[in-house]
Design a protein around this motif. Structure first.
Motif, PDB file in Angstrom:
ATOM      1  N   ALA A  10       0.829  -1.204   0.000  1.00 27.05           N
ATOM      2  CA  ALA A  10       0.000   0.000   0.000  1.00 27.05           C
ATOM      3  C   ALA A  10       0.868   1.260   0.000  1.00 27.05           C
ATOM      4  N   ILE A  11       1.949   1.246   0.765  1.00 26.96           N
ATOM      5  CA  ILE A  11       2.864   2.393   0.807  1.00 26.96           C
ATOM      6  C   ILE A  11       3.500   2.597  -0.563  1.00 26.96           C
ATOM      7  N   GLU A  12       3.944   1.508  -1.188  1.00 30.70           N
ATOM      8  CA  GLU A  12       4.563   1.602  -2.511  1.00 30.70           C
ATOM      9  C   GLU A  12       3.572   2.070  -3.568  1.00 30.70           C
ATOM     10  N   ALA A  13       2.329   1.608  -3.486  1.00 31.21           N
ATOM     11  CA  ALA A  13       1.304   2.029  -4.442  1.00 31.21           C
ATOM     12  C   ALA A  13       1.008   3.518  -4.298  1.00 31.21           C
ATOM     13  N   GLU A  14       0.956   3.998  -3.067  1.00 26.97           N
ATOM     14  CA  GLU A  14       0.712   5.417  -2.840  1.00 26.97           C
ATOM     15  C   GLU A  14       1.878   6.263  -3.359  1.00 26.97           C
ATOM     16  N   ALA A  15       3.106   5.801  -3.140  1.00 24.87           N
ATOM     17  CA  ALA A  15       4.277   6.524  -3.646  1.00 24.87           C
ATOM     18  C   ALA A  15       4.273   6.562  -5.172  1.00 24.87           C
ATOM     19  N   ALA A  16       3.904   5.459  -5.804  1.00 29.45           N
ATOM     20  CA  ALA A  16       3.841   5.417  -7.267  1.00 29.45           C
ATOM     21  C   ALA A  16       2.763   6.361  -7.796  1.00 29.45           C
ATOM     22  N   GLU A  17       1.631   6.408  -7.123  1.00 30.74           N
ATOM     23  CA  GLU A  17       0.552   7.315  -7.531  1.00 30.74           C
ATOM     24  C   GLU A  17       0.989   8.771  -7.381  1.00 30.74           C
ATOM     25  N   ASN A  18       1.672   9.089  -6.276  1.00 26.85           N
ATOM     26  CA  ASN A  18       2.174  10.448  -6.075  1.00 26.85           C
ATOM     27  C   ASN A  18       3.193  10.825  -7.155  1.00 26.85           C
ATOM     28  N   ALA A  19       4.045   9.878  -7.517  1.00 29.89           N
ATOM     29  CA  ALA A  19       5.037  10.123  -8.567  1.00 29.89           C
ATOM     30  C   ALA A  19       4.345  10.389  -9.902  1.00 29.89           C
ATOM     31  N   GLN A  20       3.339   9.595 -10.231  1.00 26.33           N
ATOM     32  CA  GLN A  20       2.597   9.780 -11.485  1.00 26.33           C
ATOM     33  C   GLN A  20       1.937  11.155 -11.526  1.00 26.33           C
ATOM     34  N   THR A  21       1.352  11.560 -10.409  1.00 26.59           N
ATOM     35  CA  THR A  21       0.692  12.864 -10.336  1.00 26.59           C
ATOM     36  C   THR A  21       1.703  13.992 -10.511  1.00 26.59           C
ATOM     37  N   LEU A  22       2.822  13.899  -9.810  1.00 33.04           N
ATOM     38  CA  LEU A  22       3.878  14.906  -9.927  1.00 33.04           C
ATOM     39  C   LEU A  22       4.357  15.014 -11.367  1.00 33.04           C
ATOM     40  N   LEU A  23       4.662  13.880 -11.972  1.00 32.86           N
ATOM     41  CA  LEU A  23       5.207  13.879 -13.329  1.00 32.86           C
ATOM     42  C   LEU A  23       4.199  14.311 -14.377  1.00 32.86           C
ATOM     43  N   ALA A  24       2.934  14.009 -14.176  1.00 37.20           N
ATOM     44  CA  ALA A  24       1.915  14.429 -15.142  1.00 37.20           C
ATOM     45  C   ALA A  24       1.850  15.951 -15.218  1.00 37.20           C
ATOM     46  N   GLY A  25       1.867  16.608 -14.064  1.00 39.03           N
ATOM     47  CA  GLY A  25       1.846  18.071 -14.047  1.00 39.03           C
ATOM     48  C   GLY A  25       3.098  18.673 -14.648  1.00 39.03           C
ATOM     49  N   ILE A  26       4.238  18.097 -14.315  1.00 36.83           N
ATOM     50  CA  ILE A  26       5.504  18.590 -14.849  1.00 36.83           C
ATOM     51  C   ILE A  26       5.574  18.371 -16.359  1.00 36.83           C
ATOM     52  N   ALA A  27       5.131  17.216 -16.816  1.00 32.91           N
ATOM     53  CA  ALA A  27       5.148  16.922 -18.255  1.00 32.91           C
ATOM     54  C   ALA A  27       4.294  17.929 -19.018  1.00 32.91           C
ATOM     55  N   ASP A  28       3.149  18.299 -18.454  1.00 36.74           N
ATOM     56  CA  ASP A  28       2.297  19.302 -19.106  1.00 36.74           C
ATOM     57  C   ASP A  28       3.020  20.638 -19.243  1.00 36.74           C
ATOM     58  N   GLU A  29       3.778  21.015 -18.220  1.00 44.07           N
ATOM     59  CA  GLU A  29       4.541  22.260 -18.307  1.00 44.07           C
ATOM     60  C   GLU A  29       5.627  22.170 -19.372  1.00 44.07           C
ATOM     61  N   VAL A  30       6.293  21.031 -19.460  1.00 44.67           N
ATOM     62  CA  VAL A  30       7.324  20.853 -20.481  1.00 44.67           C
ATOM     63  C   VAL A  30       6.708  20.981 -21.874  1.00 44.67           C
ATOM     64  N   VAL A  31       5.509  20.459 -22.049  1.00 44.32           N
ATOM     65  CA  VAL A  31       4.817  20.600 -23.339  1.00 44.32           C
ATOM     66  C   VAL A  31       4.581  22.078 -23.647  1.00 44.32           C
ATOM     67  N   GLU A  32       4.171  22.851 -22.647  1.00 41.68           N
ATOM     68  CA  GLU A  32       3.959  24.288 -22.854  1.00 41.68           C
ATOM     69  C   GLU A  32       5.252  24.979 -23.262  1.00 41.68           C
ATOM     70  N   TRP A  33       6.368  24.603 -22.643  1.00 43.04           N
ATOM     71  CA  TRP A  33       7.643  25.264 -22.897  1.00 43.04           C
ATOM     72  C   TRP A  33       8.297  24.811 -24.196  1.00 43.04           C
ATOM     73  N   THR A  34       8.098  23.535 -24.572  1.00 42.45           N
ATOM     74  CA  THR A  34       8.840  22.987 -25.719  1.00 42.45           C
ATOM     75  C   THR A  34       7.965  22.649 -26.912  1.00 42.45           C
ATOM     76  N   GLY A  35       6.688  22.406 -26.670  1.00 37.49           N
ATOM     77  CA  GLY A  35       5.807  21.972 -27.748  1.00 37.49           C
ATOM     78  C   GLY A  35       5.804  20.463 -27.938  1.00 37.49           C
ATOM     79  N   SER A  36       6.565  19.738 -27.131  1.00 35.49           N
ATOM     80  CA  SER A  36       6.556  18.274 -27.253  1.00 35.49           C
ATOM     81  C   SER A  36       6.543  17.621 -25.872  1.00 35.49           C
ATOM     82  N   ARG A  37       5.985  16.429 -25.849  1.00 37.82           N
ATOM     83  CA  ARG A  37       5.851  15.688 -24.598  1.00 37.82           C
ATOM     84  C   ARG A  37       7.194  15.072 -24.223  1.00 37.82           C
TER      85      ARG A  37
END
Length: 159
Positions: free
Chosen positions: A60-87
């Motif tokens: 359960a701890i590992e699943a929660e950490a993985a979910e938090n990582a996915q959430t963090l990276l999804a937001g960051i990836a969206d910003e990179v798309v704004e800055w670069t135009g590519s995922r």
């Protein structure tokens, strides 16, 4: 894109977490990638959980950490798309950060630079200390250390 073309693209590997200096390094890498028609790979390293007697709790701890990582990276990836135009590419590794960086760099010959952020105050973090010190001359790519106190305007000028 064929393998030869993929290898010729300048790729900037950024180790991302929730720190402000990671954010500055990310912005630099994205702006630099945009200016050279390169790409960004985001690497997030989840620390390995200590063995627990009750496997269900550990899972359960590992699943929660993985979910938090996915959430963090999804937001960051969206910003990179704004800055670069590519995922950006996204990698979530588990374990020790230095080993994860070394494995990622070894596995991808297109990585042109490892981009790390240094805290604006205090001692450098473990990745900056390690890759700018002991291993500085052994990586097959550049190591770029972006000071955490650099403004967005200055980053734009530097890229």
């Amino acid at each position: 894109m064929n393998a030869a073309a993929a290898d010729s693209v300048r790729t900037y590997l950024v180790v991302v977490d929730a720190t402000p200096e990671s954010r500055v390094a990310l912005r630099y890498a994205a702006l630099r990638a945009r200016s050279v028609s390169g790409r960004v790979i985001l690497l997030h390293v989840m620390p390995a959980t200590e063995f627990m007697q009750w496997g269900g709790v550990q899972a359960a701890i590992e699943a929660e950490a993985a979910e938090n990582a996915q959430t963090l990276l999804a937001g960051i990836a969206d910003e990179v798309v704004e800055w670069t135009g590519s995922r950006p590419g996204v990698i979530i590794a588990k374990g020790e950060a230095i080993a994860a960086v070394m494995n990622t760099v070894a596995a991808d010959p297109s990585i042109h630079a490892l981009v790390l952020g240094a805290a604006p105050k205090g001692a450098p973090g473990p990745l900056v200390s390690y890759f700018a010190g002991e291993r500085a001359g052994t990586l097959p790519c550049l190591v770029m250390i972006v000071p955490g106190g650099v403004s967005d305007d200055r980053l734009a000028e530097l890229t």
